[in-house]
Design a protein around this motif. Structure first.
Motif, PDB file in Angstrom:
ATOM      1  N   MET A  57     -42.521  37.600 -86.335  1.00 15.00           N
ATOM      2  CA  MET A  57     -42.827  38.338 -85.114  1.00 15.00           C
ATOM      3  C   MET A  57     -42.683  39.842 -85.335  1.00 15.00           C
ATOM      4  SD  MET A  57     -44.116  38.104 -82.233  1.00 15.00           S
ATOM      5  CE  MET A  57     -44.186  36.311 -82.316  1.00 15.00           C
ATOM      6  N   ARG A  58     -41.699  40.247 -86.095  1.00 14.38           N
ATOM      7  CA  ARG A  58     -41.552  41.666 -86.397  1.00 14.38           C
ATOM      8  C   ARG A  58     -42.798  42.183 -87.128  1.00 14.38           C
ATOM      9  NH1 ARG A  58     -36.807  41.413 -88.112  1.00 14.38           N
ATOM     10  NH2 ARG A  58     -37.138  41.278 -90.344  1.00 14.38           N
ATOM     11  N   GLN A  59     -43.307  41.387 -88.067  1.00 12.01           N
ATOM     12  CA  GLN A  59     -44.512  41.763 -88.806  1.00 12.01           C
ATOM     13  C   GLN A  59     -45.718  41.886 -87.869  1.00 12.01           C
ATOM     14  OE1 GLN A  59     -45.124  42.219 -92.134  1.00 12.01           O
ATOM     15  NE2 GLN A  59     -43.308  41.492 -93.193  1.00 12.01           N
ATOM     16  N   LEU A  60     -45.847  40.932 -86.953  1.00 13.23           N
ATOM     17  CA  LEU A  60     -46.973  40.949 -86.018  1.00 13.23           C
ATOM     18  C   LEU A  60     -46.928  42.182 -85.115  1.00 13.23           C
ATOM     19  CD1 LEU A  60     -47.015  37.172 -85.070  1.00 13.23           C
ATOM     20  CD2 LEU A  60     -48.919  38.413 -86.107  1.00 13.23           C
ATOM     21  N   LEU A  61     -45.758  42.490 -84.583  1.00 17.13           N
ATOM     22  CA  LEU A  61     -45.643  43.646 -83.691  1.00 17.13           C
ATOM     23  C   LEU A  61     -45.898  44.948 -84.446  1.00 17.13           C
ATOM     24  CD1 LEU A  61     -42.605  42.605 -81.452  1.00 17.13           C
ATOM     25  CD2 LEU A  61     -45.037  42.514 -80.899  1.00 17.13           C
ATOM     26  N   GLN A  62     -45.448  45.038 -85.683  1.00 19.13           N
ATOM     27  CA  GLN A  62     -45.714  46.242 -86.473  1.00 19.13           C
ATOM     28  C   GLN A  62     -47.209  46.400 -86.743  1.00 19.13           C
ATOM     29  OE1 GLN A  62     -42.892  45.190 -89.587  1.00 19.13           O
ATOM     30  NE2 GLN A  62     -41.660  47.002 -89.142  1.00 19.13           N
ATOM     31  N   ALA A  63     -47.890  45.296 -87.018  1.00 20.04           N
ATOM     32  CA  ALA A  63     -49.335  45.352 -87.220  1.00 20.04           C
ATOM     33  C   ALA A  63     -50.055  45.771 -85.945  1.00 20.04           C
ATOM     34  CB  ALA A  63     -49.855  43.993 -87.703  1.00 20.04           C
ATOM     35  N   LEU A  64     -49.595  45.237 -84.812  1.00 21.34           N
ATOM     36  CA  LEU A  64     -50.194  45.619 -83.529  1.00 21.34           C
ATOM     37  C   LEU A  64     -49.952  47.094 -83.230  1.00 21.34           C
ATOM     38  CD1 LEU A  64     -49.386  42.482 -81.359  1.00 21.34           C
ATOM     39  CD2 LEU A  64     -51.670  43.391 -81.824  1.00 21.34           C
ATOM     40  N   GLU A  65     -48.774  47.608 -83.543  1.00 20.36           N
ATOM     41  CA  GLU A  65     -48.498  49.028 -83.320  1.00 20.36           C
ATOM     42  C   GLU A  65     -49.453  49.899 -84.132  1.00 20.36           C
ATOM     43  OE1 GLU A  65     -44.400  49.768 -84.138  1.00 20.36           O
ATOM     44  OE2 GLU A  65     -43.680  48.627 -82.410  1.00 20.36           O
ATOM     45  N   GLU A  66     -49.713  49.522 -85.377  1.00 19.10           N
ATOM     46  CA  GLU A  66     -50.663  50.274 -86.196  1.00 19.10           C
ATOM     47  C   GLU A  66     -52.060  50.226 -85.588  1.00 19.10           C
ATOM     48  OE1 GLU A  66     -50.423  48.762 -90.143  1.00 19.10           O
ATOM     49  OE2 GLU A  66     -48.386  49.532 -90.494  1.00 19.10           O
ATOM     50  N   GLU A  67     -52.443  49.062 -85.076  1.00 18.98           N
ATOM     51  CA  GLU A  67     -53.738  48.913 -84.405  1.00 18.98           C
ATOM     52  C   GLU A  67     -53.809  49.824 -83.174  1.00 18.98           C
ATOM     53  OE1 GLU A  67     -57.554  47.333 -83.534  1.00 18.98           O
ATOM     54  OE2 GLU A  67     -56.337  47.020 -85.325  1.00 18.98           O
TER      55      GLU A  67
END
Length: 290
Positions: A222-232
């Motif tokens: 989940m941490r990885q997913l949220l970090q990817a979404l933040e970059e998006e």
């Protein structure tokens, strides 16, 4: 998000325009709540109109995302401040002002336990660095072709959910409306997902629809997913992010806290999730300053 035939059983989006004001409303009978997403005009007249709506509709909770200059006016009309959406209005704070028509809805069943969980979460050390995914896992942007599998994933985990994420047509519609999804796969199977519902007008996004299969928890997905979404979101010029997490969930609150989101309040029995109305913690993060 605009309305579609398959989600009208859950909510309808309406605009009410009168001489003194304009209101953008979400009527949400599934969660028995009325939400004001935006407004313009005379706040006293708005409060009178909302009071009429509460008389005639089966809502037990009303909440308004109020501007800084207006929240005290809402308070003077009996609204309660439940949380602050940091930077919600393109950098200016929004204030969650709530009103209840039912004592049971107003009363939290687990507030003290939720306070204990929050205290533990706030003691955690930050984990801001981007770590590599474990071997065998793949992270990518979600596409409409994932809608069927995503809906099955949400339906498996959540007995009830505030919106119909177990409906593939709804998931596909959300993507078409601009909601960004990221997913993690393991052995060609979706095992974790999260989304960002984007408000382009005020340059904010809600980090939401966070789900991981139980067998895959503990890998930091989940941490990885949220970090990817933040970059998006940064690539789309979104300046602030916020998330509402179940106040009884240590894990999700811990992820948000460690990623630098700040706790900004608790919304009492805000939505029907995991088979009952639950309190939701509000977490906010500034993604960019300009």
């Amino acid at each position: 998000m605009t309305n579609d035939a398959h989600d009208e059983q859950y909510y309808t989006m309406e605009t009410i325009q009168e001489n003194e004001f304009t209101l953008q409303l979400c009527k949400d009978p599934f969660n028995k709540r009325l939400r004001v997403d935006d407004y313009l005009g005379n706040v006293h007249a708005i409060c009178l109109r909302l009071a009429k709506l509460l008389e005639n509709d089966p809502f037990t909770k009303l909440f308004v995302k109020a501007r800084e200059e207006d929240w005290r006016t809402f308070a003077a009309r009996g609204y309660m401040l439940e949380g602050v959406y940091t930077g919600y209005f393109d950098g200016r704070d929004g204030y969650c002002m709530a009103k209840y028509t039912d004592l049971e809805r107003r009363t939290s069943d687990h507030w003290i336990e939720e306070d204990r969980i929050l205290e533990q979460v706030l003691e955690l050390e930050p984990k801001m660095e981007r770590e590599p995914l474990p071997d065998g896992f793949t992270l990518r942007c979600g596409t409409p072709s994932d809608a069927e599998e995503l809906a099955a994933l949400y339906g498996l985990i959540f007995q009830t959910y505030p919106i119909p994420m177990n409906d593939p047509a709804y998931v596909a519609h959300a993507m078409e409306e601009g909601t960004a999804f990221y997913v993690v796969e393991h052995e060609n199977k979706l095992v974790s997902a999260a989304s960002a519902e984007i408000n382009g007008v005020y340059r904010n996004a809600e980090m939401t629809d966070c789900v991981t299969l139980p067998a895959y928890r503990g890998f930091g997905l989940m941490r990885q997913l949220l970090q990817a979404l933040e970059e998006e979101l940064l690539s789309r010029n979104i300046r602030t992010a916020y998330s509402l997490s179940r106040a009884l969930s240590f894990g999700m609150n811990a992820v948000l806290a460690q990623l630098g989101y700040a706790y900004q309040g608790r919304l009492t029995k805000n939505c029907d999730i995991f088979d009952k109305f639950e309190d939701m913690n509000l977490w906010c993060k500034t993604l960019q300053d300009k």
